[in-house]
Enzyme design. Structure first.
Site, PDB file in Angstrom:
ATOM      1  N   SER A 145      10.418   7.698  11.239  1.00 36.85           N
ATOM      2  CA  SER A 145      10.887   6.731  10.255  1.00 36.85           C
ATOM      3  C   SER A 145      10.783   7.394   8.893  1.00 36.85           C
ATOM      4  O   SER A 145      10.038   8.374   8.716  1.00 36.85           O
ATOM      5  CB  SER A 145      10.001   5.469  10.281  1.00 36.85           C
ATOM      6  N   TYR A 158       1.919   0.910  10.052  1.00 39.37           N
ATOM      7  CA  TYR A 158       3.172   1.493  10.543  1.00 39.37           C
ATOM      8  C   TYR A 158       3.375   2.899   9.971  1.00 39.37           C
ATOM      9  O   TYR A 158       3.678   3.844  10.704  1.00 39.37           O
ATOM     10  CB  TYR A 158       4.340   0.592  10.155  1.00 39.37           C
TER      11      TYR A 158
END
Length: 278
Positions: A145, A158
């Site tokens: 990501s 995250y």
């Protein structure tokens, strides 16, 4: 007309929705036989329908469970004669939760869930597929990501899990060499992913697309002012899986993020949803 992946056998974890589904379909259209692991029965049915008779095999189950991944590896070997490529797309989102908002018990539960799904599941999949990948002199592609590079696109749980995957790419590319190439793709904010949150915090049914105005924030946070769809990332995965075009590529991460716009992060008020990306 030959596809770039003709004759290859691919195993995709989390292949039933979002980026995982787009990658699965792209592999199929390039001539590969694909075995996809998908937990949701509904998403599995949608994937089978979208494949339109192409050589897809779906294993319904939890891609973080070693027995499920081992079974899927066996299916891929039976269907395609081996495993030439492993793509890991399993993930869970933290919805920007801050340490300041959590009790100790919530922190421990949320961290365990995030790191187990986003990091450990990848190691489990590689461990299960390694003998077949070694025999095929294949490749592995992990899904990261933009949060692995910048403090946007998620909270500390995250983000730290995706930073960890950067290390996994680097270490596995050395550990599995010279037989297996290991690379990653780091998508930016993406529309239509159905990417869901942490069950441990009661957000398992909440997806990132639920927030109003998210598409506009995604576009504003990219240099190209684009709103990527899952299909926009698939080309990067196809390239890295291509044993000819990417023959000498390992330890590399492709940033398919529309061009990071630093001002979007700098101008984001503390605790706000501005810059809501992945």
């Amino acid at each position: 007309m030959r596809g770039r992946l003709d004759g290859l056998s691919m195993l995709v974890t989390g292949g039933g929705s979002g980026i995982g589904a787009a990658v699965t379909l792209a592999y199929l259209r390039e001539g590969a036989t694909v075995t996809a692991i998908e937990r949701s029965t509904d998403h599995a049915a949608e994937l089978r329908h979208a494949a339109q008779g192409l050589p897809l095999h779906v294993v319904e189950g939890d891609a973080t469970a070693p027995d499920v991944v081992t079974a899927a590896t066996d299916v891929a070997i039976a269907a395609g004669g081996g495993v030439d490529q492993l793509t890991c797309c399993v993930g869970v989102f933290d919805h920007y939760v801050s340490l300041r908002e959590l009790s100790v018990a919530e922190l421990l539960a949320a961290a365990e869930e995030t790191w187990r799904l986003n990091v450990l599941s990848t190691l489990v999949a590689v461990h299960a597929a390694w003998p077949a990948l070694r025999d095929a002199r294949g490749s592995v592609t992990l899904t990261l990501s933009e949060s692995a590079f910048h403090p946007v696109g998620g909270g500390v749980l995250y983000g730290s899990s995706k930073w960890a995957l950067r290390g996994v790419v680097q270490h596995l590319s050395a550990d599995l060499a010279p037989q297996v190439r290991v690379n990653g793709v780091a998508p930016g904010g993406t529309t239509g992913t159905r990417f869901s949150g942490l069950h441990s915090l009661g957000r398992g049914a909440t997806t990132v697309d639920a927030r109003a105005g998210r598409d506009e924030r995604i576009a504003a946070g990219t240099s190209l002012h684009v709103k990527p769809a899952p299909e926009d990332h698939a080309g990067a995965f196809v390239y890295l899986a291509d044993p000819v075009a990417a023959r000498i590529v390992t330890g590399v991460i492709v940033n398919s993020d529309g061009g990071h716009a630093p001002a979007a992060a700098v101008n984001r008020p503390p605790g706000s949803m501005e810059g809501d990306r992945r």
